[in-house]
Write an enzyme that holds these catalytic residues in place. Sequence first.
Site, PDB file in Angstrom:
ATOM      1  N   GLN A 183      21.407  27.041  24.183  1.00 51.96           N
ATOM      2  CA  GLN A 183      22.783  27.378  23.822  1.00 51.96           C
ATOM      3  C   GLN A 183      23.639  26.137  23.614  1.00 51.96           C
ATOM      4  OE1 GLN A 183      23.635  30.374  23.068  1.00 51.96           O
ATOM      5  NE2 GLN A 183      21.763  31.373  23.794  1.00 51.96           N
ATOM      6  N   ASP A 235      17.068  23.552  29.719  1.00 50.14           N
ATOM      7  CA  ASP A 235      17.005  24.549  28.641  1.00 50.14           C
ATOM      8  C   ASP A 235      18.255  24.378  27.791  1.00 50.14           C
ATOM      9  OD1 ASP A 235      17.180  26.743  27.029  1.00 50.14           O
ATOM     10  OD2 ASP A 235      17.041  28.230  28.628  1.00 50.14           O
ATOM     11  N   HIS A 260      18.154  32.039  32.030  1.00 54.93           N
ATOM     12  CA  HIS A 260      17.493  33.021  31.169  1.00 54.93           C
ATOM     13  C   HIS A 260      16.134  33.338  31.796  1.00 54.93           C
ATOM     14  CE1 HIS A 260      15.298  34.364  27.539  1.00 54.93           C
ATOM     15  NE2 HIS A 260      16.463  34.506  26.923  1.00 54.93           N
ATOM     16  N   CYS A 313      18.670  38.992  28.717  1.00 53.95           N
ATOM     17  CA  CYS A 313      17.518  38.308  29.344  1.00 53.95           C
ATOM     18  C   CYS A 313      17.967  37.479  30.545  1.00 53.95           C
ATOM     19  CB  CYS A 313      16.773  37.430  28.347  1.00 53.95           C
ATOM     20  SG  CYS A 313      16.049  38.365  26.997  1.00 53.95           S
ATOM     21  N   LYS A 352      18.564  28.950  16.775  1.00 58.17           N
ATOM     22  CA  LYS A 352      19.947  28.960  17.282  1.00 58.17           C
ATOM     23  C   LYS A 352      20.749  27.787  16.726  1.00 58.17           C
ATOM     24  CE  LYS A 352      18.453  31.025  21.661  1.00 58.17           C
ATOM     25  NZ  LYS A 352      18.640  32.461  21.521  1.00 58.17           N
TER      26      LYS A 352
END
Lengths: 140, 414
Positions: B207, B204, B126, B368, B230
């Site tokens: 997700q 990261d 991202h 993104c 999220k």
Amino acid sequence: MSEALYSDKILALAARKVARLPKPDVTAVRNNPLCGDRVTLDLAIAEGIVTAAGGEARGCALCCAGLAVLLDDLPGQTLESLPAQIETARRSIAMGVSGLAVVLSVLQERPIPRPRQKCVLLPLEALQEALSSLSTNTHE
Amino acid sequence: MSLVLHNRPHPKADFPIFDPAGPNAGLTYLDSGASAQKPTQVIEAVSRFYATGYANIHRGVYKLSATATDAYEGVRAQVATFLNAASEQEIIFVRGATEGLNLIAHSWGQTHLQAGDAVLITALEHHANIVPWQILRDQKGIELRVAALAEDGGVDRADFTAKLADGKVKLATFTHIANATGAVLPVAELTAEAKAAGALVAIDGCQAVAHRPVDVQALGCDFYVFSAHKLYGPTGIGILYGRLAVLETMQPYQTGGDMVATVRFDKTEFLDPPQRFEAGTPDIAGVIGLGAAIDYVGSLGWPWIEAHEKALLAYGEAVLAKVPGLTLLPAGPHRSGIFSFTVDGVHPHDLGTILDHHNVAIRAGSHCAQPLLNEFGLTATVRASLGLYNEPEDFDRLAEAVRAAQRMFTPKRA
């Protein structure tokens, strides 16, 4: 079902073949960072009047239709009148009001949803950039 | 086809946005990768806190402030358990994963990186895990290396290994699950490899946290970031996990109240982590909401969540494969939660609008992740991403709407 946004008229405009000018006086390119769409706009100008407009779009139907309408509308327009028309079109698209502007009048028959306004405005942004470029060159 | 959840209705009933009598009746929501919807339990926790428990934290000497502080710090401990961190001191509340990554770049990178050092990312990142390192590269003269995309849509392991080989990489930072494609990276293996090469590791997890359990100690990473929104929690709050020994070597990100031990006009001493990195009044209600979201996910349990997603992915893949002209972006050996695709003859933004006309909410654009899409020769895709409220029928509606878009565009734009 508001698929009416994609009316036959808009889809026909989107499918229209447009072409670059062979010898433009000014060219501007604008990208939409959200989707990578790109509009290139060429203008030929004589004595403060747009004599011809050309360009190409790598974009969605609304963006391509927007460019097609703009290329229809631009020839004969004075450079002086264009900034106000751009602003009027921008505001009326943002407000979802139809019939206020000459430029993009076809697209304004229906409100453009907010997430897609950038698509319609991309050709106008290219026009604005072309005008800025002309103005800068004139002052230099 | 729906997995049975014993002793309770399907979790979709917990999300008022899907109320069949409400303003969004019939909504098919396939944009949880951008932001997940909120269960009643989260909405009510935030509302209840504002209505009956609100006060500023840490410095108030009255009961209400003490209770609010207990609740806020209680969520810190809860997050530590959720990630299996060694200590709640390792949990920093930030605005979101983006701020977490920027905090690492600023507070760790500015101190520990020098010209000649390298940061290694992957091609699947991202923008939030690309741009902070570019800025650091331009400021400090470090090198930014990118491990290539493999043909199958995963990370090119040989390239990742090669880019660690000279020992210059001081930080490897990569996504757990690629937000634009759903590719699950082998983060444990990448972490072990990077650590063996002498680098710290940041992950990261945006997700990932809503789709699978995360154990930062088992992973062995030094940093892990995610955003609450999220994970069915509120917007405006996120988590930076940092290994305590590393956090202790880092300077503050922002300065001000609540993060200082003493302030004089000639000198300031900062508090220890995590307070060192939490200047000013935080998003207290957001933290309370995050706690409720973690409780909610815990009440369903990972076995159900993972089995539910597995079934949805299999069904979705089968349904989308039957749509002519639909091309699914590859997601490496393992996919999680996301289908990213293009449809011949229909621009992703037009497709997104037409799907919306069919009450199917997806994301269209570059997600993104412009560099990753460029690797595929694309500038935009349509992305359908899953939440625990999705049902197989959502894919039927998606496919039906895609076909409607094809019917609209194919004859006129061919």
